[in-house]
Design an enzyme around this catalytic site. Structure first.
Site, short mmCIF file in Angstrom:
data_model
loop_
_atom_site.label_atom_id
_atom_site.label_comp_id
_atom_site.label_asym_id
_atom_site.label_seq_id
_atom_site.Cartn_x
_atom_site.Cartn_y
_atom_site.Cartn_z
N GLU A 192 0.81 -1.22 0.00
CA GLU A 192 0.00 0.00 0.00
C GLU A 192 0.84 1.27 0.00
OE1 GLU A 192 -4.26 1.36 1.95
OE2 GLU A 192 -3.20 -0.39 2.73
N HIS A 208 6.83 -27.31 2.97
CA HIS A 208 6.35 -28.52 2.31
C HIS A 208 5.89 -28.27 0.88
CE1 HIS A 208 6.48 -30.90 6.05
NE2 HIS A 208 6.25 -29.73 6.61
N ARG A 286 -13.09 -0.67 -3.74
CA ARG A 286 -14.02 -0.31 -2.66
C ARG A 286 -15.40 0.02 -3.21
NH1 ARG A 286 -9.91 3.69 0.55
NH2 ARG A 286 -8.90 2.14 1.90
#
Length: 296
Positions: A192, A208, A286
């Protein structure tokens, strides 16, 4: 702008004085997104056992955190919790959530406005951790949140400069085990503030699978926020950049390492000639989310 994070000690002082509410239920559900959401994950480092499964039956307490008070996903959770008859506690600086709290007589914790959400961590985190540790019967030294920033301030400045040099124009992938939420916050701050790619992953899971991606990932740089012995295995395999906590106290490490994440991201922004406060893509996301949830 570095001073925004390095002055968190003063913000913690103010945050300690913010009135809080009693939590009624043992099942504590947390709702928040982005800079408001990360505070719940960081709170769990201190053992408060917040749940993120937001299915409401009326037998839980929802703590909804949105600095702006306009986060669509959080507003939706509040509305669903109210319909179910759950206890709702809202932490916000204003917006739709403050209005909802007043209209529906919900418990409201009003915090200071005027900051970007990511800069306001002390205001968001302190009321949350005070309420939840009290409910859980966990003793913490909240003053150590302030002390962590004060005592590490000079080291944070030096380390942020060093890290920015190492991470710029590469793709940092930040890993941790116990401090996974802090690794996630590092990633968010770089995204950001610096508009720079960064990712995060959990140790030991990545040992893994993900560590094999470095065979054909020359632009990746592994960064470890060290928090337990198992982190050192990943460090050794990937020859990682290591961020060592400054203290033995989780409270001090939370505030100091998050301040380091912020200052590092600002140093990267300077090198990229980016304005940390400028947003390119988030406002559109948004608005589209608001449309989806039909939030006005």
């Amino acid at each position: 702008m570095d001073e925004i994070y390095l002055n968190w000690d003063k913000m913690f002082d103010e945050a300690f004085r913010i009135p809080i509410h009693e939590i009624k239920n043992d099942n504590i559900v947390f709702s928040g997104i982005g800079g408001s959401g990360i505070v719940g994950e960081i709170a769990n480092i201190l053992g408060v056992e917040l749940s993120f499964k937001r299915k409401f039956t009326g037998k839980e307490s929802l703590i909804a955190v949105s600095y702006s008070g306009t986060t669509s996903e959080t507003i939706n959770d509040v509305e669903n919790a109210v319909k179910a008859g759950s206890e709702v506690i809202i932490i916000t600086s204003g917006g739709i959530l403050e209005k909802l709290a007043k209209e529906k007589s919900l418990k409201l914790i009003k915090i200071p406005s005027g900051f970007q959400t990511r800069y306001a961590f002390p205001y968001l985190f302190t009321p949350l951790i005070k309420m939840t540790t009290k409910r859980r019967g966990i003793k913490i030294n909240e003053m150590e949140l302030k002390e962590g920033v004060i005592e590490a301030k000079e080291q944070i400045k030096a380390d942020a400069t060093r890290l920015a040099e190492l991470l710029i124009n590469r793709i940092p992938v930040i890993y941790s085990s116990k401090y996974l939420a802090i690794a996630k916050r590092f990633k968010q701050e770089i995204n950001e503030n610096a508009k720079h790619p960064a990712f995060y992953g959990e140790i030991p899971e990545i040992n893994h699978n993900e560590i094999e991606s470095y065979v054909h990932g020359p632009s990746l740089v592994s960064v470890i926020v060290e928090s337990s012995e198992i982190d050192k295995i990943t460090e050794d395999v990937l020859n990682s950049i290591v961020i060592k906590p400054y203290f033995n106290s989780d409270e001090k490490n939370i505030s100091s390492l998050l301040a380091l994440a912020g200052v590092t991201s600002l140093e990267m922004a300077k090198k990229l000639n980016e304005k940390p406060d400028k947003l390119y893509n988030i406002p559109k996301a948004r608005q589209l989310t608001s449309n989806l949830f039909k939030i006005n």
